[in-house]
Design a protein around this motif. Structure first.
Motif, mmCIF file in Angstrom:
data_model
loop_
_atom_site.group_PDB
_atom_site.id
_atom_site.type_symbol
_atom_site.label_atom_id
_atom_site.label_comp_id
_atom_site.label_asym_id
_atom_site.label_seq_id
_atom_site.Cartn_x
_atom_site.Cartn_y
_atom_site.Cartn_z
ATOM 1 N N GLY A 124 9.307 19.116 9.857
ATOM 2 C CA GLY A 124 8.343 20.269 9.938
ATOM 3 C C GLY A 124 6.734 19.941 9.931
ATOM 4 O O GLY A 124 6.560 19.101 11.059
ATOM 5 N N GLU A 125 6.118 20.540 9.399
ATOM 6 C CA GLU A 125 4.623 20.574 9.544
ATOM 7 C C GLU A 125 4.116 19.724 8.476
ATOM 8 O O GLU A 125 3.999 20.119 7.319
ATOM 9 N N SER A 126 3.882 18.372 8.906
ATOM 10 C CA SER A 126 3.775 17.670 7.696
ATOM 11 C C SER A 126 2.768 16.408 8.244
ATOM 12 O O SER A 126 2.453 16.202 9.317
ATOM 13 N N GLN A 127 2.269 15.726 7.147
ATOM 14 C CA GLN A 127 1.249 14.633 7.561
ATOM 15 C C GLN A 127 1.227 13.534 6.337
ATOM 16 O O GLN A 127 1.549 13.800 5.060
ATOM 17 N N PHE A 128 0.987 12.325 6.749
ATOM 18 C CA PHE A 128 0.848 11.258 5.755
ATOM 19 C C PHE A 128 -0.692 10.963 5.506
ATOM 20 O O PHE A 128 -1.492 11.202 6.341
ATOM 21 N N TYR A 129 -0.892 10.844 4.124
ATOM 22 C CA TYR A 129 -2.195 10.279 3.900
ATOM 23 C C TYR A 129 -2.238 9.022 3.030
ATOM 24 O O TYR A 129 -1.299 8.715 2.438
ATOM 25 N N THR A 130 -3.411 8.367 3.185
ATOM 26 C CA THR A 130 -3.435 7.348 2.325
ATOM 27 C C THR A 130 -3.292 7.313 0.659
ATOM 28 O O THR A 130 -4.041 8.392 0.209
ATOM 29 N N ASP A 147 0.853 -1.216 -0.019
ATOM 30 C CA ASP A 147 0.039 -0.031 -0.135
ATOM 31 C C ASP A 147 0.918 1.032 -0.090
ATOM 32 O O ASP A 147 2.106 1.310 0.561
ATOM 33 N N SER A 148 0.189 2.244 -0.266
ATOM 34 C CA SER A 148 1.100 3.515 -0.643
ATOM 35 C C SER A 148 0.650 4.531 0.500
ATOM 36 O O SER A 148 -0.663 4.524 0.690
ATOM 37 N N VAL A 149 1.350 5.735 0.434
ATOM 38 C CA VAL A 149 0.758 6.967 1.187
ATOM 39 C C VAL A 149 1.548 8.208 0.292
ATOM 40 O O VAL A 149 2.547 7.971 -0.253
ATOM 41 N N VAL A 150 0.669 9.308 0.811
ATOM 42 C CA VAL A 150 1.348 10.560 0.186
ATOM 43 C C VAL A 150 1.780 11.257 1.462
ATOM 44 O O VAL A 150 1.009 11.659 2.525
ATOM 45 N N HIS A 151 2.968 11.744 1.282
ATOM 46 C CA HIS A 151 3.496 12.520 2.423
ATOM 47 C C HIS A 151 3.485 14.090 1.953
ATOM 48 O O HIS A 151 3.788 14.578 0.906
#
Length: 223
Positions: free
Chosen positions: A163-169, A104-108
Motif C-alpha cells: 500500500g502507501e507505506s514508509q519505513f522510519y528509523t 537496529d530497528s525500524v517503524v513501518h
C-alpha cells in the motif's frame, strides 16, 4: 550453555521503546471536549502484529506523517528488525541475525482507509475502544518509537512493504526478547490493558490475549 548465555545477554540489552504509564500526569491528553472513545485495531500478519490508530492525533504529534500520508483515515504501525523487516528477500542469515543478535530497528507505517477490517480482509483483526487518557498514552508510545534527527524530525528510510507505506528509523534494538510482537504488547500495556509483555513474543500470543479478555468493544461510542 552458549544459548543460555546468549539469552541472558539479550535480556540485559536495551528493551526500548518503553511502555507508557497512562496514569502519568505528563502524558499529553488532547484538549478535545467532550470525552470521546477511540477505536483502534491490532492486526496479525501471521508472524508479526501491527497497531492501527486514527491518523489525526499521531499526525499532529508527528507532522511529517501528515506530509507523507495526507488525509488518511488511519495509520498502521509496526516495529521490527531493520534488516529483516526491510529486506525484499528473507534469508536464513537475516533471520538468525534478527533473532540472536541485537540489531537496529525500524517503524513501518501504512496509510489505511476508514474501513480497516476490509483493508486487512485476509488478516486477523481485533478492535477495541480506548478512553482519552489511554489513547493519548498509546499515541505517545508510538511517537516515542521513532528516532529523531538533530532537528527533531523522524527519519524516513525505504518505501514500505504494501500500500502507501514508509519505513522510519526506530528507537531500540530488536532481539529475541524484544520482538515486534513484544512492541505491540507494550503498546497495549501503555493503553491501559493488563498485559504482561515478558513472553508476548509471537503474533498468536497477542491475538490470543485479546480474544481471552472479552474486553473488545462492539464499537459503540467510538469515533
Amino acid at each position: 550453555m552458549i544459548i543460555v548465555v546468549g539469552v541472558l545477554a539479550l535480556t540485559a540489552c536495551s528493551t526500548l521503546p518503553k511502555a507508557i504509564d497512562a496514569q502519568n500526569p505528563d502524558v499529553l491528553v488532547p484538549s478535545q471536549q467532550p470525552v470521546k472513545l477511540h477505536r483502534v485495531y491490532i492486526v496479525s500478519h501471521g508472524w508479526h502484529t501491527g497497531i492501527v490508530i486514527p491518523a489525526q492525533e499521531i499526525q499532529r504529534v508527528i507532522p511529517e506523517l501528515r506530509a507523507r500520508f495526507g488525509n488518511t483515515g488511519y495509520l498502521e504501525f509496526g516495529w521490527g528488525d531493520k534488516g529483516f523487516y526491510q529486506s525484499p528477500e528473507i534469508t536464513v542469515g537475516l533471520t538468525l541475525q534478527a533473532i540472536f543478535w541485537p540489531t537496529d530497528s525500524v517503524v513501518h507505517t501504512v496509510a489505511v482507509p476508514s474501513d480497516v477490517e476490509a483493508y486487512f480482509g485476509s488478516s486477523e483483526v481485533s478492535g477495541l475502544c480506548l478512553a482519552e487518557l489511554e489513547y493519548a498514552a498509546l499515541v505517545e508510545f508510538i511517537s516515542e518509537s521513532f528516532a529523531r534527527d538533530a532537528s527533531g524530525s523522524v527519519i524516513s528510510t525505504k518505501t514500505g512493504l504494501y500500500g502507501e507505506s514508509q519505513f522510519y528509523t526506530g528507537i531500540g534494538n530488536y532481539h529475541l526478547m524484544n520482538t515486534c510482537n513484544k512492541w505491540t504488547a507494550k503498546g497495549l500495556q501503555s493503553a491501559g490493558l493488563d498485559i504482561s509483555t515478558t513472553f508476548k513474543l509471537t503474533a498468536s500470543s497477542i491475538m490470543s490475549y485479546l480474544a481471552d479478555q472479552q474486553a473488545l468493544s462492539s464499537g459503540q461510542g467510538c469515533r
